[in-house]
Design an enzyme around this catalytic site. Structure first.
Site, PDB file in Angstrom:
ATOM      1  N   CYS A 112      76.576  69.199  21.162  1.00 30.77           N
ATOM      2  CA  CYS A 112      76.271  70.994  22.212  1.00 30.77           C
ATOM      3  C   CYS A 112      76.666  71.799  20.577  1.00 30.77           C
ATOM      4  CB  CYS A 112      76.711  71.429  23.094  1.00 30.77           C
ATOM      5  SG  CYS A 112      75.188  72.362  23.764  1.00 30.77           S
ATOM      6  N   CYS A 149      71.010  74.366  23.182  1.00 31.62           N
ATOM      7  CA  CYS A 149      70.997  73.807  21.999  1.00 31.62           C
ATOM      8  C   CYS A 149      69.370  73.067  22.222  1.00 31.62           C
ATOM      9  CB  CYS A 149      71.939  72.549  21.380  1.00 31.62           C
ATOM     10  SG  CYS A 149      71.986  71.497  22.274  1.00 31.62           S
ATOM     11  N   CYS A 152      68.252  70.453  26.893  1.00 31.22           N
ATOM     12  CA  CYS A 152      69.844  71.130  26.759  1.00 31.22           C
ATOM     13  C   CYS A 152      68.958  72.742  27.187  1.00 31.22           C
ATOM     14  CB  CYS A 152      71.153  71.352  25.844  1.00 31.22           C
ATOM     15  SG  CYS A 152      72.358  72.225  26.111  1.00 31.22           S
ATOM     16  N   GLY A 186      85.048  41.309  29.697  1.00 23.33           N
ATOM     17  CA  GLY A 186      84.821  42.047  30.795  1.00 23.33           C
ATOM     18  C   GLY A 186      85.344  41.369  32.059  1.00 23.33           C
ATOM     19  N   CYS A 212      74.622  70.590  27.485  1.00 24.02           N
ATOM     20  CA  CYS A 212      75.068  69.324  27.205  1.00 24.02           C
ATOM     21  C   CYS A 212      76.181  69.078  28.267  1.00 24.02           C
ATOM     22  CB  CYS A 212      74.740  69.325  25.881  1.00 24.02           C
ATOM     23  SG  CYS A 212      73.420  69.339  24.629  1.00 24.02           S
TER      24      CYS A 212
END
Lengths: 263, 291, 233
Positions: free
Chosen positions: B272, B244, B241, B32, B266
């Site tokens: 997808c 899909c 979606c 970080g 997606c």
């Protein structure tokens, strides 16, 4: 102050504080003690060293020599110039406050009034939005800012409101010592009176110790218990505020007192 | 090698790659923490992912398989260009399949499919400093990181709730890494934040213009900042979606016509496609087998 | 027992703005004050009565001498006490009704009067109740109570000032011409209030120009002209 005159310890002990800027003197050999609940005014004209002294006392400046001992919340006496930066910064945003003459120096101008007050709470780990907001509202009320201004940025506030917001921001963590640099400077006279009265009430109510730098003797009279008069970097007279103002000893203090415009 | 004989492998010279690898190693050692590095001019403008490209160039080897996505898609200009760049200067194999890739360079998304051990996700980062919004002084923000003074980060979230009634930050949502450094996860949607937590993959972040590299090593704690009474939550989508039928994935809104017609699809194009190949169909989808 | 003992007190003013001219005020001031009595400082204007009162309150510094004050069973020398001690003495042991009220913006007359009790830790509501009683007794019109006294007449301000000084139970109370701008009715009220303080055992030290009032309250008169400094030849 307790009945007993001896059993209480001071909060701050200043010993031989001296600050040079190169060869030029800022302030020299300042010594005093400050007790809890006591308000000390430092008066003098521009260049007298009062701002240098304030900045040294608040650890903004490192003095050339001398010590400033502070009694921490755990009762340990520490020389503030020997604190680690982390300790010093923690002290500054929890147990101390600093009210700047120009509120823009002490506020975040681009975040809301509520966040300005809440920041110090969040800095010490408050993670409850409802509580932070409730506390901010309470403090806005105490400094006489309407609750419906809580989400406004200080940019839209008048000078007096900004100064009051700065005070709320400083007092929210319950500091024991507050430094003020010309807190009423730059404000209209009527606004000054309101601010002074508010400060006087808060200081008394919260039992704060405060060090107030001002060139305005009326501010010193209204706010402080004790005062120090500075000239050319040195404290030339000190004592009970009404004693110094009503029975000044030093030529310079007499000149200061006699220069007040009477209305 | 003839076509690009004048370039070193992966475009950057070896000294530069070594310098960047050292920065990456330091970043991994201090999860970080933003490590400064000497960012190079790349043959593309800032804002096109020069930080990510330099990180990728420094870690990529001839055996690596590279996938590049932009907002989840493999087929947008930025993704296609960077993929073509490495295909040319490093002659590495490229793929659009998340599972097949060893290195995935990304702009603004994390693939839906959970990443595995050995995979590396390289983020393109525009502004690495999460505190910048409220504290413009770099000297001050570095001090705040050093001293773990992160109260200011919550000021931003406070402002969100005060203004919108909830935390309205939806991307670049700040996280705390391994209980120490607060980090900007780059402008990924906050939907992806939970995927960073305890990920099996190594996550590297490169900010070219800002000269910073930071990292989240595998199996690292990544916690999104929040308030007790306003806990962190990810976006939810009303419908699956349209192509899909996937739920619990990040969807993009696609405008279909000028009469308000739209659909949600997606954002992760590879995910997808794989689903459709496996026979999943959404409300506007077409069965692959029926084509 | 003496409540207050003033010993060999002397005071000069050095006027630095007037070429350092030294103005002698008083020298060798000696007197005692006992619980339950009212001592009045007598003498013509300029004899130093007011200066003595201010020194006893710590408002003026002294050049020499001692001001021994009873404070919670101890004797403290106010002349040499540090500022913090003086403030404690003022809070607990010595009160002062000044000639003029120093007004604070925005604070109501009621709160001005209640403040000394609040500072000593009395509950605010209770302190206000006491303040109401005193202001009513001093015939200050009730419509003024909630207003800041800055705009009051001299007599009204003085009554606020008296109420503020009398609300506490300081064992020693200093009075600097408290009746100067009052009418006969209110002068009588103040005389009665002083008598009550004496009955409670309070030691009072005052300056009263009004002869009737002085005769009504004084147990003893200390002639200040006896403390006139010997002018250097």
């Amino acid at each position: 102050m307790s009945h007993d005159l001896s059993n209480q310890e001071p909060l701050l002990r200043v010993e031989g504080l001296t600050k040079y800027y190169g060869a030029r003197l800022g302030c020299a050999d300042v010594n005093f003690e400050l007790w809890p609940g006591e308000v000390l005014a430092i008066v003098g004209e521009s260049g007298s060293g009062k701002t240098t002294l304030l900045n040294s006392l608040s650890a903004t400046l490192e003095p050339t020599s001398g010590r400033t001992l502070y009694r921490m919340r755990d009762e340990q006496w520490r020389n503030i110039y020997e604190l680690s930066e982390a300790e010093r910064r923690f002290l500054v945003r929890t147990d101390w406050g600093f009210v700047h003459q120009n509120p823009a120096d002490g506020l975040r101008m681009t975040v809301s009034a509520g966040a300005n007050v809440g920041e110090r709470l969040m800095a010490v780990g408050d993670r409850n939005y409802g509580h932070i907001r409730e506390t901010a509202l309470d403090w806005l009320g105490r400094v006489e800012i309407a609750a419906d201004r809580i989400d406004d940025q200080p940019r839209s506030f008048s000078g007096g409101m900004r100064q009051r917001l700065q005070i709320a921001r400083n007092l929210v963590t319950g500091p024991r010592l507050v430094f003020m640099d010309e807190p009423t400077g730059g404000l209209d006279v009527s606004v000054q009176a309101r601010l002074l009265d508010l400060l006087r009430g808060l200081v008394g109510e919260l039992g704060l110790a405060a060090i107030v730098v001002t060139h305005d003797l009326a501010v010193a009279r209204l706010l402080s218990h004790r005062m120090m008069v500075m000239k050319d970097g040195r404290v030339i007279e000190a004592g009970l505020t009404d004693r110094v103002l009503d029975d000044p000893r030093e030529p310079y203090t007499q000149l200061l007192v006699s220069s007040i415009l009477q209305v | 090698m003839n076509a690009v004989a004048s370039y070193n492998f992966a475009y950057l010279d070896e000294q530069t790659k070594r310098m960047i690898r050292r920065a990456i190693l330091k970043a991994i050692a201090i999860p970080g923490y933003q490590v400064p590095f000497s960012s190079r001019e790349m043959p593309m403008p800032y804002g096109w992912g020069t930080g990510g490209v330099q990180v990728t160039a420094s870690i990529i080897g001839p055996d690596d398989v590279l996938k590049v996505i932009d907002q989840g898609a493999d087929d947008t200009t930025n993704a296609v260009s960077i993929r073509a760049f490495f295909a040319k200067v490093a002659q590495v194999a490229t793929t659009t399949h998340t599972a097949d890739a060893t290195i995935i360079q990304t702009r603004h998304r994390i693939p839906e499919k959970a990443l595995g051990e050995g995979q590396i996700l390289v983020y393109q980062v525009p502004i690495p400093e999460p505190l910048r919004f409220l504290e413009p002084r770099e000297t001050e923000t570095r001090k705040m990181h050093a001293l773990e003074e992160y109260g200011l980060m919550h000021v931003k979230l406070y402002e969100d709730i005060a203004r919108h009634g909830r935390i309205a930050t939806t991307y670049a949502y700040p996280v705390k890494v391994e209980g120490r450094y607060v980090m900007d996860p780059s402008p990924t949607p906050k939907f992806d934040n939970p995927k960073m937590h305890m990920s099996a993959a190594l996550q590297l972040f490169g900010a070219g213009r800002e000269h910073r590299i930071y990292a989240v090593p595998p199996w690292t704690e990544v916690v999104s900042l929040d308030f007790e009474d306003h806990p962190f939550e990810i976006q939810h989508f009303e419908e699956p979606c349209a192509l899909c039928g996937a739920e619990q994935v990040y969807l993009d809104e696609v405008i279909l016509n000028d009469r308000g017609g739209h659909m949600y699809v997606c954002s992760d194009t590879d995910n997808c496609e794989e689903r459709r190949e496996a026979g999943h169909v959404g409300s506007l989808g077409v069965k692959e087998a029926a084509e | 027992m003496t409540a207050l003992s003033v010993q060999n007190l002397s005071k000069t003013f050095t006027m630095h703005l007037r070429d350092g001219v030294v103005l002698p005020v008083v020298a060798n001031v000696n007197f005692d004050l006992h619980p339950g009595e009212c001592v009045v400082l007598g003498g013509p204007s300029g004899a130093g009565k007011s200066s003595i009162l201010k020194m006893v309150y710590g408002n003026y510094g002294v050049d020499a001498g001692a001001i021994r004050l009873q404070h919670h069973g101890e004797v403290v020398d106010l002349a040499t006490a540090d500022p913090r001690t003086v403030l404690t003495l003022r809070r607990d042991s010595i009160g002062y009704v000044s000639q003029f009220l120093r007004t604070v913006p925005r604070v109501s007359a009621l709160d001005v009067v209640a403040e000394p009790l609040v500072i000593r830790g009395t509950d605010k509501a209770e302190a206000r109740q006491r303040a109401r009683e005193l202001l009513a007794r001093l015939n200050l019109p009730e419509r003024l109570w909630s207003l800041p006294p800055a705009t009051f007449s001299g007599g009204e301000q003085q009554r606020v000032n008296i109420a503020r000084g009398f609300i506490t139970h300081h064992p020693v109370l200093l009075l600097d011409e408290p009746t100067a701008s009052l009418d006969a009715t209110n002068r009588a009220v103040v005389v009665a209030m002083i008598a009550e303080k004496k009955a409670e055992g309070v030691a009072l030290l005052g300056i009263f120009h009004d002869e009737d009032v002085r005769n009504a309250v004084a147990d003893r008169i200390v002639d200040v002209t006896a403390f006139a400094p010997k002018v250097a030849a």
